[in-house]
Design a protein around this motif. Structure first.
Motif, PDB file in Angstrom:
ATOM      1  N   ASP A 540       0.818  -1.207   0.000  1.00  0.00           N
ATOM      2  CA  ASP A 540       0.000   0.000   0.000  1.00  0.00           C
ATOM      3  C   ASP A 540       0.854   1.259   0.000  1.00  0.00           C
ATOM      4  N   TRP A 541       1.940   1.136   0.682  1.00  0.00           N
ATOM      5  CA  TRP A 541       2.800   2.303   0.723  1.00  0.00           C
ATOM      6  C   TRP A 541       3.323   2.632  -0.663  1.00  0.00           C
ATOM      7  N   ILE A 542       3.722   1.605  -1.347  1.00  0.00           N
ATOM      8  CA  ILE A 542       4.231   1.826  -2.696  1.00  0.00           C
ATOM      9  C   ILE A 542       3.137   2.356  -3.594  1.00  0.00           C
ATOM     10  N   VAL A 543       1.959   1.827  -3.390  1.00  0.00           N
ATOM     11  CA  VAL A 543       0.844   2.281  -4.205  1.00  0.00           C
ATOM     12  C   VAL A 543       0.546   3.752  -3.939  1.00  0.00           C
ATOM     13  N   ASP A 544       0.681   4.114  -2.700  1.00  0.00           N
ATOM     14  CA  ASP A 544       0.343   5.484  -2.340  1.00  0.00           C
ATOM     15  C   ASP A 544       1.435   6.482  -2.664  1.00  0.00           C
TER      16      ASP A 544
END
Length: 718
Positions: A540-544
């Motif tokens: 999710d962090w990468i996505v965000d």
DNA sequence: CGCTTTTGTCATAGG
DNA sequence: GACCTATGACAAAAG
């Protein structure tokens, strides 16, 4: 808007609280002032008159409160003392109505004096103490105002928005007002223009505010939509179907980016989702001050006052909450925070450096209703598993908890806050939250900046010390609402241990049933894959991550080919998933809107039909009366049968249409009427009816003298 | 078991 | 040209 479930063991009491109301009222009052509506006092300053409302003045100023309280007469005139100048009073008057104080180098002293004389509340010396050095000691650089470092209380009054366009030496000090819009390039242009002139800024602000009318909780967000959709909206003829993102807060403020960072903190307020990566970027650099924009266009601004303090401001696009959040949202010492996802306001952050140095963790939420965590008092080690749920803002400190550091016991518990369409928030304060882990859901995952920094910068050799794997069972790390969670933590590097401990457990889905069910299999699959490829970061962090941050990460981090593919794929799919969700929501909004339009049109049609029916009845009634009248006219005029026949034959004669009874008359007199000449009122041409009416009036007028004109005419040939 | 709804994904267009 | 978002279409899961 807030819906709060007051504490009760099993039964809840709900109160409705509109955070938008106060700002709306203030805005209306300002409108009234400008239109001189309902103003009941005239303030004379240096011979110049200002109209205002006594109640407003009295509530903002001790001076007015005292002077106006005794006045009962309407339209009172108050002459201010000589110390108060126009240049000092006018901005204060505007401040009273807008929460926005506008001043420049020339007027700041006047304003301060005036404010002092008038005892303006919410605008005490603190802000001047803070800002004056900015004006008059420009060379002081980024040296933090000592006051700032020791007095959060003062800072609380340092309005939630401070804009300082240093090139013009004009400061806009905005306590509560929203500063919406400016996501699109166009609006960024506006922002650029705004920074060039104070007037422009003001106008921009106002116009932007206009786009934020409460009814249009759907701010003007068409600019965030694709052209196709805009076309669709245009086809719909409504912009109402664009309200979808009104509560998404993806708007940034019209704020200059190029403020003199060293001397002028530039704040704006935004209720926004704060992206850790952005913050991480901030701390990666030595810039004392930075404006960041996340993927949604939310601007996050930080001012590093000194090595220990960072003032952070998040844009509040909804604006309507801003009154509630005028005060400093949180001031932290010895801690770096990730404010709640929906927590706007001014935040004084402590620089990670100090945290790294083991500085004391002191947190204070200055927003009364949100003051949940106070680390300054009652420090105690926290066991995540037993941690009482706390306000989402407090969750920002969760990382501390993870790292075994101290947080305070919290008194208030379990506030979930979500934005609702009006720009307010839905607060659910669950008194029983202490025993519930629900309150931990949907909360953004906290992370310490230093920890993050280590992972981002030094991820390959991360020893970080943070992230220790003790989050298991911590309610804050469970039940993460995927759509809300901005940060689910970055995993430790593979060198850290066999399993991806720490937040990376999120990747691995180790939380088991705590994983929200709304997170589909794709999420689980993604995490599984992330574990397979040993991705050192949270999915999710990468996505965000914003595009830039992502690229930076790619540069800094050595990814294997597999990881790289996975990351790109995951990012693409995730973004597409969200896009699809947005798209569907918009579509639904459009449908609802169209349905509403249909209903409206149906109602309108009903109304018109009713009107038509009434008009028809009226018409019939009129025709009947006309008919009777004509009959009388005919009988009284004693027309000859030939004349009557002529009338019935003559379609040009308006009278002809007014004699439906002519047939009967003629038959009475033994004359046949040509079928085509027979007329009836019911078949009367509506267009002709009007003319007939006119003719009737003239006929009735003429009939009296018509006998004269007609008779000679009828008699003459014979 | 079939239908509908929801949701994720892919392909594609447009910026 | 890479990247992003929006959206139609499709498929799978869920209700």
């Amino acid at each position: 808007m807030s819906l709060m479930a007051m504490s009760a063991p099993r039964s809840s009491v709900f109160t409705f609280e509109s955070s938008a109301h106060s700002s709306h009222v203030l805005r209306r009052l300002d409108d009234q002032r400008r239109r001189d509506t309902l103003c009941d006092v005239t303030v004379v300053v240096e011979g110049q008159s200002f109209r205002a409302h006594r109640s407003v003045l009295a509530s903002c100023s001790e001076y007015f409160s005292l002077r106006l309280s005794g006045l009962t007469q309407h339209g009172a005139v108050i002459t201010l003392p000589q110390e108060v100048t126009v240049s000092g009073f006018e901005p204060l008057l505007k401040f009273a109505y807008t929460s926005k104080l506008l001043f420049g180098k020339d007027s700041v002293l006047d304003i301060r004096n005036s404010a002092s004389v008038l005892g303006f509340r919410d605008l005490d010396e603190a802000c001047f103490d803070f800002l004056l050095p900015k004006f008059f000691s420009r060379s002081s650089g980024a040296v933090a105002c000592p006051r700032m470092t020791c007095c959060e209380r003062k800072y609380k009054r340092l309005l939630s928005k401070v804009e300082i366009p240093t090139d013009s030496d004009v400061v806009l000090l905005d306590e509560k007002e929203e500063k919406p819009v400016a996501d699109s390039p166009l609006q960024q242009e506006v922002a650029e223009l705004c920074k060039k002139s104070l007037e422009g800024k003001k106008r921009g602000s106002q116009s932007d505010r206009g786009a934020l009318t409460p009814g249009a909780a759907g701010v003007n967000v068409s600019f965030v939509q694709c052209p196709k959709y805009r076309k669709f909206q245009l086809a719909c003829g409504k912009d109402a179907c664009v309200t979808e993102r009104s509560n998404v807060n993806n708007l940034a403020t019209v704020v200059r980016d190029d403020c003199n960072l060293s001397s002028s903190p530039n704040f704006s307020q935004n209720e926004s989702e704060v992206q850790i990566p952005s913050r991480r970027s901030n701390y990666q650099t030595d810039e004392p001050w930075k404006t960041e924009r996340n993927e949604d266009g939310v601007r996050t601004q930080e001012v590093k006052l000194d090595e220990n303090y960072v003032v952070k401001m998040e844009d509040d696009t909804t604006g309507v909450n801003s009154l509630d959040r005028a005060s400093v949202n949180a001031v932290s010492l010895g801690e770096s925070t990730v404010p709640g996802e929906r927590s706007p306001g001014l935040i004084l952050h402590h620089c990670p450096l100090m945290a790294l140095a083991g500085g004391p963790a002191i947190t204070r939420s200055l927003e009364q209703e949100r003051s949940v965590v106070d680390l300054k008092e009652e420090k105690k080690p926290v066991d995540c598993g037993e941690q009482e749920p706390v306000h989402q803002d407090a969750d920002a400190w969760g990382e501390r908890r993870k790292e075994g550091q101290t947080v305070s016991e919290t008194k208030e518990i379990g506030i979930m806050e979500r934005n609702v369409e009006s720009g307010g928030s839905l607060n659910v304060l669950d008194s029983d939250a202490g025993s519930s882990s629900d309150t931990g859901s949907g909360q953004p995952q906290p992370v310490s900046l230093e920890w993050l920094k280590l992972h981002v910068n030094l991820s390959s050799s991360s020893s970080g010390g943070g992230g220790g794997g003790d989050d298991g069972g911590c309610p804050f790390l469970q039940d993460l609402d995927q759509s809300k969670c901005l940060w689910k933590g970055a995993g430790q590097s593979e060198s850290e241990g066999a399993s991806l401990s720490g937040v990376s457990s999120l990747n691995s889905g180790e939380d088991g049933e705590s994983e929200t069910e709304t997170e589909g299999d794709s999420e689980s699959y993604a995490r599984e894959r992330a574990r397979q490829v040993q991705l050192p970061f949270s999915v999710d962090w990468i996505v965000d991550l914003s595009r830039n941050d992502f690229q930076q990460l790619l540069k800094q981090q050595e990814f294997t080919r597999e990881q790289l593919d996975f990351v790109h794929d995951m990012r693409r799919r995730s973004k597409n998933r969200l896009a699809a969700q947005r798209c569907r929501k918009r579509k639904l909004d459009c449908i609802y809107n169209l349905q509403y339009e249909i209903n409206k049109l149906k109602a309108e049609r009903e109304k018109l039909m009713m009107e038509k029916s009434q008009l028809r009845q009226l018409k019939m009634k009129t025709c009947h009366s006309v008919s009777a009248l004509c009959q009388r006219v005919c009988s009284e005029s004693n027309l000859q049968p030939e004349q009557l026949q002529v009338l019935t034959k003559s379609s040009d004669c308006p009278l002809s249409s007014l004699f439906p009874h002519i047939d009967a008359l003629l038959s009475q007199r033994g004359l046949q009427v040509q079928p085509q000449t027979s007329r009836s009122v019911s078949s009367m041409d509506p267009d002709k009816f009007e003319a007939s009416e006119e003719a009737l009036s003239s006929t009735s007028r003429d009939t009296r003298e018509g006998h004269r004109s007609l008779k000679p005419h009828t008699e003459s040939p014979h």
